[in-house]
Scaffold this active site. Structure first.
Site, short mmCIF file in Angstrom:
data_model
loop_
_atom_site.label_atom_id
_atom_site.label_comp_id
_atom_site.label_asym_id
_atom_site.label_seq_id
_atom_site.Cartn_x
_atom_site.Cartn_y
_atom_site.Cartn_z
N SER A 285 1.44 3.38 -2.30
CA SER A 285 1.13 4.32 -3.37
C SER A 285 0.36 5.56 -2.92
CB SER A 285 0.31 3.60 -4.45
OG SER A 285 -0.89 3.10 -3.90
N ARG A 286 -0.24 5.48 -1.75
CA ARG A 286 -1.06 6.62 -1.30
C ARG A 286 -0.88 6.79 0.20
NH1 ARG A 286 -6.28 6.25 -1.23
NH2 ARG A 286 -6.59 4.07 -1.74
N ARG B 192 -2.84 -1.86 -4.97
CA ARG B 192 -3.84 -2.86 -5.34
C ARG B 192 -4.48 -2.55 -6.70
NH1 ARG B 192 -8.96 -3.09 -1.56
NH2 ARG B 192 -8.71 -0.91 -2.08
N GLY C 120 0.84 -1.21 0.00
CA GLY C 120 0.00 0.00 0.00
C GLY C 120 0.87 1.25 0.00
N LYS D 134 -6.34 -4.97 13.52
CA LYS D 134 -5.14 -4.23 13.94
C LYS D 134 -4.55 -4.80 15.24
CE LYS D 134 -4.87 -1.32 10.55
NZ LYS D 134 -3.72 -1.40 9.61
N ASP E 187 -2.88 -7.65 -4.83
CA ASP E 187 -3.79 -7.53 -3.69
C ASP E 187 -3.21 -8.39 -2.57
OD1 ASP E 187 -5.80 -7.88 -1.82
OD2 ASP E 187 -7.39 -8.12 -3.30
N TYR F 76 -12.02 -3.67 12.16
CA TYR F 76 -10.72 -2.99 12.04
C TYR F 76 -9.90 -3.15 13.33
CZ TYR F 76 -7.61 0.96 10.77
OH TYR F 76 -6.55 1.77 10.47
P1 NDP Z 1 -5.18 5.01 2.27
O1 NDP Z 1 -6.56 4.52 2.06
O2 NDP Z 1 -4.86 6.45 2.08
O3 NDP Z 1 -4.15 4.16 1.34
C1 NDP Z 1 -4.25 2.78 1.35
C2 NDP Z 1 -3.13 2.19 0.53
O4 NDP Z 1 -3.18 0.75 0.68
C3 NDP Z 1 -3.24 2.45 -0.96
O5 NDP Z 1 -1.94 2.50 -1.50
C4 NDP Z 1 -3.98 1.21 -1.48
O6 NDP Z 1 -3.74 0.92 -2.86
C5 NDP Z 1 -3.36 0.15 -0.60
N1 NDP Z 1 -4.17 -1.05 -0.43
C6 NDP Z 1 -5.40 -1.15 0.14
N2 NDP Z 1 -5.80 -2.44 0.12
C7 NDP Z 1 -4.81 -3.14 -0.47
C8 NDP Z 1 -4.63 -4.51 -0.78
N3 NDP Z 1 -5.58 -5.41 -0.51
N4 NDP Z 1 -3.48 -4.89 -1.40
C9 NDP Z 1 -2.53 -3.99 -1.68
N5 NDP Z 1 -2.63 -2.68 -1.40
C10 NDP Z 1 -3.77 -2.27 -0.82
O7 NDP Z 1 -4.79 4.53 3.73
P2 NDP Z 1 -3.85 5.21 4.84
O8 NDP Z 1 -2.62 5.72 4.22
O9 NDP Z 1 -4.67 6.11 5.66
O10 NDP Z 1 -3.54 3.93 5.75
C11 NDP Z 1 -2.33 3.18 5.63
C12 NDP Z 1 -2.26 2.22 6.80
O11 NDP Z 1 -2.27 2.95 8.02
C13 NDP Z 1 -3.46 1.27 6.88
O12 NDP Z 1 -3.02 0.01 7.33
C14 NDP Z 1 -4.34 1.92 7.91
O13 NDP Z 1 -5.18 0.98 8.53
C15 NDP Z 1 -3.30 2.49 8.84
N6 NDP Z 1 -3.79 3.58 9.69
C16 NDP Z 1 -4.28 4.72 9.15
C17 NDP Z 1 -4.73 5.75 9.96
C18 NDP Z 1 -5.27 7.04 9.44
O14 NDP Z 1 -5.79 7.84 10.25
N7 NDP Z 1 -5.18 7.34 8.15
C19 NDP Z 1 -4.69 5.61 11.43
C20 NDP Z 1 -4.12 4.36 11.89
C21 NDP Z 1 -3.70 3.40 11.05
P3 NDP Z 1 -4.84 1.29 -4.00
O15 NDP Z 1 -4.99 2.77 -3.97
O16 NDP Z 1 -4.25 0.77 -5.29
O17 NDP Z 1 -6.10 0.58 -3.58
#
Ligand code: NDP
Length: 243
Positions: free
Chosen positions: A13-14, A36, A11, A159, A62, A155
């Site tokens: 990329s974002r 993904r 993940g 986690k 994925d 979630y």
């Molecule tokens: P975003 O939704 O901004 O980004 C999610 C990233 O994960 C994207 O790059 C997406 O790729 C990728 N992704 C999602 N599902 C899959 C999959 N099945 N296989 C491969 N890649 C996948 O999330 P955040 O940056 O906010 O979160 C990142 C991590 O931090 C997560 O684990 C989240 O639970 C955790 N987190 C976030 C918090 C927050 O407040 N933002 C707080 C606490 C924890 P694509 O775009 O191609 O789908």
């Protein structure tokens, strides 16, 4: 590239993952950015890694799909032999009260976090065994996995499970010199929280603001570096003082 440490950011990329990809590039790593489905965002992240003076590549799979993850990692490991640092960051949320939760939302959240952890960590760890020392795994959990959070039973379970898995793995590989740690962010400014009730949540954060992806990324960089050489099996929060 051969003498550079390779890091895989799932993940990457974002959001938080992209900030970690950029930070690890600044630390001198070759960055493998997993995503993904959103290829445009992944290309943007790769460009940012390059603008930060680093190099990298994209890897689409994925993490919840065992066969797809196996095939892509097989190819990556044939090419790179060793991935020295793994950041298990990919995660999704599908929030609702348990009483209303469709089974698919329970499953997808658990599978992305926990099956994803297994599907990615096992082959990458096997590659680390070639060099052992200096290798490390950092997994992104959440404050929800520590305290639980209303509307997030799926979630919070996912986690919390990552914390248990990481603590167990840390004990399995500590003597080999491979470190395993967890970062537990609070509320971080990304797409994931775009529908969160900020007015309510901000009152729960002693610092009175949400965090940035970069503030998480800097902690991940430290934990992955040799500066953290005596730190393993730990859960470190980055959450503005939430308890
Ligand atoms: P975003 O939704 O901004 O980004 C999610 C990233 O994960 C994207 O790059 C997406 O790729 C990728 N992704 C999602 N599902 C899959 C999959 N099945 N296989 C491969 N890649 C996948 O999330 P955040 O940056 O906010 O979160 C990142 C991590 O931090 C997560 O684990 C989240 O639970 C955790 N987190 C976030 C918090 C927050 O407040 N933002 C707080 C606490 C924890 P694509 O775009 O191609 O789908």
């Amino acid at each position: 590239m051969d003498d550079k440490k390779r890091v895989l950011v799932t993940g990457g990329s974002r959001g938080i993952g992209r900030a970690i990809s950029i930070e690890m590039a600044r630390a001198g790593c070759h960055v493998i950015i997993n995503y993904r489905s959103n290829e445009a965002a992944a290309q943007d992240a790769l460009r940012m890694v390059q603008e930060a003076g680093g190099d990298g590549e994209l890897a689409q799979f994925d993490v919840a799909d065992a066969a797809q993850t196996h095939d892509v990692l097989d190819g990556l490991l044939k090419k790179h032999k060793v991935i020295h640092t793994l950041v298990n960051n990919a995660g999704i949320a599908a929030d609702t009260l348990l009483a209303m939760m469709p089974q698919k939302d329970w499953q997808s959240v658990i599978q992305t976090s926990l099956d994803g952890f297994f599907n990615v960590t096992k082959p990458v760890l096997t590659s680390m065994l070639r060099v052992k020392k200096g290798c490390s795994i950092v997994t992104i959990s959440s404050v929800s996995g520590i305290t639980g959070n209303r509307g997030q039973t799926n979630y919070s379970a996912a986690k919390a499970g990552l914390i248990g898995a990481s603590k167990a793995l840390a004990q399995e590989v500590a003597r080999l010199g491979i470190r395993v740690n967890v970062v537990a962010p609070g509320l971080i400014e990304t797409e994931m929280i775009k529908n969160a009730p900020l007015d309510i949540i901000l009152k729960m954060i002693p610092m009175g603001r949400i965090g940035t992806p970069e503030e998480v990324a800097k902690l991940v960089r430290f934990l992955a570096s040799d500066d953290a050489s005596y730190i393993t099996g730990q859960v470190i929060s980055v959450n503005g003082g939430m308890v």
